[in-house]
Structure formats: structure tokens, C-alpha cells
Design an enzyme around this catalytic site. Sequence first.
Site, PDB file in Angstrom:
ATOM      1  N   LYS A 104     -33.397 -48.902  32.068  1.00 61.48           N
ATOM      2  CA  LYS A 104     -32.160 -49.405  32.662  1.00 61.48           C
ATOM      3  C   LYS A 104     -31.815 -50.842  32.266  1.00 61.48           C
ATOM      4  CE  LYS A 104     -31.994 -46.332  36.729  1.00 61.48           C
ATOM      5  NZ  LYS A 104     -33.011 -45.329  36.355  1.00 61.48           N
ATOM      6  N   ALA A 142     -39.331 -44.469  31.628  1.00 62.25           N
ATOM      7  CA  ALA A 142     -38.581 -44.122  32.835  1.00 62.25           C
ATOM      8  C   ALA A 142     -37.523 -45.201  33.086  1.00 62.25           C
ATOM      9  CB  ALA A 142     -39.527 -43.930  34.017  1.00 62.25           C
ATOM     10  N   SER A 143     -37.482 -45.766  34.285  1.00 64.54           N
ATOM     11  CA  SER A 143     -36.383 -46.681  34.643  1.00 64.54           C
ATOM     12  C   SER A 143     -36.480 -48.059  34.005  1.00 64.54           C
ATOM     13  CB  SER A 143     -36.292 -46.809  36.164  1.00 64.54           C
ATOM     14  OG  SER A 143     -35.788 -45.617  36.713  1.00 64.54           O
ATOM     15  N   MET A 144     -37.540 -48.345  33.266  1.00 68.95           N
ATOM     16  CA  MET A 144     -37.522 -49.566  32.455  1.00 68.95           C
ATOM     17  C   MET A 144     -36.503 -49.455  31.323  1.00 68.95           C
ATOM     18  SD  MET A 144     -41.508 -50.871  32.343  1.00 68.95           S
ATOM     19  CE  MET A 144     -41.252 -51.837  30.863  1.00 68.95           C
TER      20      MET A 144
END
Length: 419
Positions: free
Chosen positions: A95, A91-93
Amino acid sequence: MFRRALLVAVSMGVATLAGVAALTGGKPASALAQDPLEGVTAVLDKYIDAGELAGAVSLVYHRGEVQVSARGVQDLETGTPMARDTIFGLASMTKPITAVAVMMLVEEGKLDLDAPVDPWLPELAEPKVLSDPNGPLDQVYDAPRAVTPRDLLRYTMGLGFPEWAGIASEAPIAQEFAAMRRGDFTADEYMERLGALPLAFAPGERWVYHTPSMVAGVLIERASGMGLAEFFRTRIFEPLGMPDTGFWVPAAKRHRLASYYRGGEQPGTLVPVADNGTRYAAPPKFPSAGGGLVSTVDDYLRFGRMLLGRGELDGVRILSAASVDEMLTDQLPEEPERRFFLFEDFWRGAGFGLGLQITTEQSEGGPSVGSFWWHGATGVQWTADPQQDLIFLRFIQRGDVPRGFGAEYMQALYSAIRP
């Protein structure tokens, strides 16, 4: 889903810490006393035994030593034991990896951190800004300046998930974003659709989440002349030794993919929320630079250690120390109304640099000042603490993290680090 407990805390069945040395190649755990760290595994076991988690993998790197604890199962139906090499959706890891890629192109002179993105992203040229973020889409004014790569990395381009920026769900811009989330676009189609919208805020005015990372992924492709997956693989993953990180899971590795759950209506129950037969089964048409990668704790440790080493790991330099320092410099607007995210005090004791959240005030039992991270909505979490020469990764497969779990895990970990 993105509660503070998830993002900061926001979010092998019975291996014991006595057996962790075998998992780490037989190295003695001299930097981390084993008895105190039993508290970390006890927290994992507590929530697994209560049915609140299917399983978990915890990795702690401290002053050169590594300990891993894999507990529970990666799939409730098959009973496949959780393992050190279980693959999780990041997921947002994703980014922070995207931010590193942009900074690499800045160092190469292909991008200027503070110059307009217009040559690469003409869809965003001469942007218009809504007079009222909740108002009609045709009531706009000319943006005072262009969007820059810095805006993309610090989430100040003026567009993002509206509901997390305090914009009403019935607002026209929110309705347009809802429709875009249901779409199946190529990168060019996505940019065309996005570029047709006005910005909700002027560039640099407000912190607004997620969409800037998606745009940054397109910027990486166009500035480098490479597909995003190829750039990540050849420029970051292969040099750092991250063989299990990518945008899809090949057939030979799919037995290692953790299933994904949410809490059921009754306490102690879990409900599948994705089909593991199709999740990450093929290369995506439009790789998500904001949340599309999968990885393991060991792979992401390599990435975290590179940042902890100010751009270098095991003799391989990915970024200059100056670029890492820039990423770890707080760049949030000072005014509370310009930094709002989810709720009023989300940023208490923290700031945000380029793709990474930064600890600015140490809380009791938490990371030291200067620690950095950004977690993922699938339940994956990591933090690098330079003062302690520490990185921890806590991967679970539940986005709505059980109440109290993150705080208990953090307390157990730092009780071992700072006895």
C-alpha cells in the site's frame, strides 16, 4: 489476523551477528553496537527454537550502516535456510508503494489530489450512500461530494472491508463484499462490480480499510496509460534499484520464495496455508495495489530510504519533499467513531497520512514521534524512524504473529538504539 501486534509492533540457519559484516559487504557496524543487537537475534532464535516461527530475516539500517540477521528456514519441508535475499509476500506493505505512485501522478499534473476521480473512474461518479451501513442496499441518499484521490490514499472513500469498520457480517453490504472476494476479476470488471454498490459511508466521513488501495491501482493504470506492474517497475523499482520486487516470482527466483504458515492447534507447531508451487507463479490478471507485491528486505529498504530521504535516494528523486511531507501529515478524523479500525484504541499514539501510519506519541521502547510505516498480514513489518535515522525490517512468514514476539523484538531493537 490484523492484530495490533501485527500492524504496529501492529505483524541462513545459524548466521550470527558477528558474521553480519560479511553480509553487508564488509562494512564495520559503527552505528550499531554488535553486542546489544545480539538481543534482536536472540528474540528471533527464541521463537524459532520454540517452533513458533519457521524463520526470520531482520535488517536494521541506522545512520548509514546496515546489519542483517537471517535465521531458521524459509521452508520447513525442504529445510532451505532462510537467507538475506529470501523473497516474501508483502501483503499490505504494498500500500505505501501504491500511495507513492499516486503522488507521482499528482506531481505530474495527471491527477489532482482533491478533485473528483470521476474522469478516470466513471464507475464511482455520482455515488449513493447507505442510509444505514447495516441496512438494505436500496435505502440510500446522494453523496454530498465525489470521491477524490486523497480519499483513496487516506481510506475515506466510504467503502472498504466492512467487518473492520464495525459493520455486521450479515449486513447486505458485507455479504456483497464477501462475494467479491471470491471473484476472479479484471480491473474493469472489479470496478464495474464495485461501482454498482452504494457507499457504506459518505466520502471523507469514515476511515475504511483496503478497498481504496485496490481502486487506487486502477486509477494509476487509467491516469498513466500503463499497466500497474509496468508503472511500478519502470517508475519506482528500476530507478530505486529494487530488482526482486514485483507481482510475481519468475522461475529462476522461485527457490528463494518463503513458504507461508499459520500457528497449529498445538503450541510450537506450524501449518502451511498456501501452495508455494502456485503462489506468485505468474503475472496476475488483476494486480492487487492493496497487497499483491513480493520483495526482499534489501529491496524494501531502498524504498524506505527514499521516503526517509524525503523523496530522494542516491541522487534519484522519486517524489518532491513536499509530497512526502503531505504523505506524513496525520489526516485521520478526530472523532473516535469516524476513525474506528478493528478495535477502539487501535490508533492510540498514532495517526494516518496518505498510505502510511505515523507515530504521534512515543511509547516506552518504541519508535520516535514522526516514525512511519504500514505492515503486512503475511508477518512482514517495517518502520522508518527519522529522529534516529533508522529503518528496520522484520520479515517472517506467519500472519498470526506469535503473542509477545513483536513487542520483544521492538524492545530489543530500541534497547540497542537507545541504550
